[in-house]
Motif scaffolding. Structure first.
Motif, PDB file in Angstrom:
ATOM      1  N   TYR A  65      -1.167   4.014   0.226  1.00 60.18           N
ATOM      2  CA  TYR A  65      -1.949   4.556   1.313  1.00 60.18           C
ATOM      3  C   TYR A  65      -2.480   6.020   0.914  1.00 60.18           C
ATOM      4  N   MET A  66      -3.501   6.505   1.550  1.00 67.78           N
ATOM      5  CA  MET A  66      -3.823   7.957   1.561  1.00 67.78           C
ATOM      6  C   MET A  66      -3.124   8.703   2.653  1.00 67.78           C
ATOM      7  N   ASP A  67      -2.587   9.845   2.205  1.00 75.59           N
ATOM      8  CA  ASP A  67      -1.907  10.591   3.294  1.00 75.59           C
ATOM      9  C   ASP A  67      -2.859  11.180   3.994  1.00 75.59           C
ATOM     10  N   ARG A  68      -2.274  12.008   5.219  1.00 74.54           N
ATOM     11  CA  ARG A  68      -3.186  12.721   5.834  1.00 74.54           C
ATOM     12  C   ARG A  68      -3.876  14.005   5.229  1.00 74.54           C
ATOM     13  N   PHE A  69      -3.261  14.254   4.136  1.00 75.54           N
ATOM     14  CA  PHE A  69      -3.862  15.295   3.338  1.00 75.54           C
ATOM     15  C   PHE A  69      -5.087  14.735   2.159  1.00 75.54           C
ATOM     16  N   GLY A  70      -5.189  13.569   2.149  1.00 75.81           N
ATOM     17  CA  GLY A  70      -6.091  12.703   1.268  1.00 75.81           C
ATOM     18  C   GLY A  70      -5.540  12.541  -0.035  1.00 75.81           C
ATOM     19  N   HIS A  71      -4.396  12.515  -0.289  1.00 69.41           N
ATOM     20  CA  HIS A  71      -3.510  12.120  -1.390  1.00 69.41           C
ATOM     21  C   HIS A  71      -2.936  10.723  -1.445  1.00 69.41           C
ATOM     22  N   PRO A  72      -2.973  10.114  -2.456  1.00 70.14           N
ATOM     23  CA  PRO A  72      -2.541   8.520  -2.474  1.00 70.14           C
ATOM     24  C   PRO A  72      -0.807   8.699  -2.506  1.00 70.14           C
ATOM     25  N   ASP A  73      -0.423   7.703  -1.996  1.00 72.97           N
ATOM     26  CA  ASP A  73       1.184   7.896  -1.753  1.00 72.97           C
ATOM     27  C   ASP A  73       1.688   6.439  -1.502  1.00 72.97           C
ATOM     28  N   THR A  74       2.861   6.108  -1.830  1.00 74.65           N
ATOM     29  CA  THR A  74       3.263   4.639  -1.621  1.00 74.65           C
ATOM     30  C   THR A  74       4.757   4.952  -0.824  1.00 74.65           C
ATOM     31  N   ALA A  75       5.035   3.876  -0.270  1.00 71.49           N
ATOM     32  CA  ALA A  75       6.396   3.835   0.494  1.00 71.49           C
ATOM     33  C   ALA A  75       6.672   2.216   0.723  1.00 71.49           C
ATOM     34  N   TRP A  76       8.199   2.012   0.730  1.00 72.38           N
ATOM     35  CA  TRP A  76       8.580   0.699   1.293  1.00 72.38           C
ATOM     36  C   TRP A  76       8.885   0.932   2.642  1.00 72.38           C
ATOM     37  N   VAL A  77       8.470  -0.059   3.575  1.00 74.70           N
ATOM     38  CA  VAL A  77       8.455   0.023   5.089  1.00 74.70           C
ATOM     39  C   VAL A  77       9.052  -1.376   5.295  1.00 74.70           C
ATOM     40  N   TRP A  78       9.619  -1.500   6.518  1.00 73.42           N
ATOM     41  CA  TRP A  78      10.128  -2.795   7.160  1.00 73.42           C
ATOM     42  C   TRP A  78       9.139  -3.776   7.378  1.00 73.42           C
ATOM     43  N   ALA A  79       9.058  -5.038   7.242  1.00 72.80           N
ATOM     44  CA  ALA A  79       8.123  -5.929   7.293  1.00 72.80           C
ATOM     45  C   ALA A  79       7.603  -5.923   8.859  1.00 72.80           C
ATOM     46  N   GLY A  80       8.291  -5.486   9.734  1.00 71.57           N
ATOM     47  CA  GLY A  80       7.964  -5.601  11.113  1.00 71.57           C
ATOM     48  C   GLY A  80       6.987  -4.451  11.329  1.00 71.57           C
ATOM     49  N   ALA A  81       6.793  -3.479  10.663  1.00 66.18           N
ATOM     50  CA  ALA A  81       5.988  -2.374  10.824  1.00 66.18           C
ATOM     51  C   ALA A  81       4.639  -2.389  10.053  1.00 66.18           C
ATOM     52  N   VAL A  82       4.316  -3.813   9.423  1.00 69.36           N
ATOM     53  CA  VAL A  82       3.279  -4.143   8.773  1.00 69.36           C
ATOM     54  C   VAL A  82       2.187  -5.457   9.557  1.00 69.36           C
ATOM     55  N   VAL A  83       1.180  -5.318   9.679  1.00 71.09           N
ATOM     56  CA  VAL A  83       0.406  -6.340   9.989  1.00 71.09           C
ATOM     57  C   VAL A  83      -1.035  -6.426   9.364  1.00 71.09           C
ATOM     58  N   ARG A  84      -1.458  -7.824   8.954  1.00 69.34           N
ATOM     59  CA  ARG A  84      -2.702  -7.600   8.136  1.00 69.34           C
ATOM     60  C   ARG A  84      -3.590  -7.014   8.806  1.00 69.34           C
ATOM     61  N   ARG A  85      -4.798  -6.579   8.148  1.00 67.00           N
ATOM     62  CA  ARG A  85      -5.979  -6.056   8.731  1.00 67.00           C
ATOM     63  C   ARG A  85      -6.956  -7.119   8.704  1.00 67.00           C
TER      64      ARG A  85
END
Length: 85
Positions: A65-85
């Motif tokens: 994702y792009m962070d709020r400063f406009g920089h690319p970043d990555t993270a592992w998050v719990w599956a329950g925190a993610v939905v398809r767009r």
């Protein structure tokens, strides 16, 4: 924990899961999948963001994702925190 990249200030980096938490049977798609995800920063701020799922396990999703400063970043998050767009 988050990884230093030189882009996002550390307290504003997303918390990321470690391999013991997300598991080792990682699936990587040919094309990233558009998702909405909740992240929590190291300082405790919570945000729902547009991201791309770049890998996943039964328990977690690796997002890019792009962070709020406009920089690319990555993270592992719990599956329950993610939905398809």
């Amino acid at each position: 924990m988050s990884r230093p990249t030189g882009n996002t200030p550390f307290p504003k980096r997303a918390r990321t899961l470690n391999p013991k938490q997300y598991g080792h049977e990682v699936t990587t798609p040919e094309t990233p999948m558009p998702v909405r995800a909740w992240i929590v920063t190291m300082s405790g701020d919570e945000f729902e963001i547009d991201a791309e799922a770049i890998a996943w396990t039964r328990r977690a999703v690796h997002i890019s994702y792009m962070d709020r400063f406009g920089h690319p970043d990555t993270a592992w998050v719990w599956a329950g925190a993610v939905v398809r767009r």
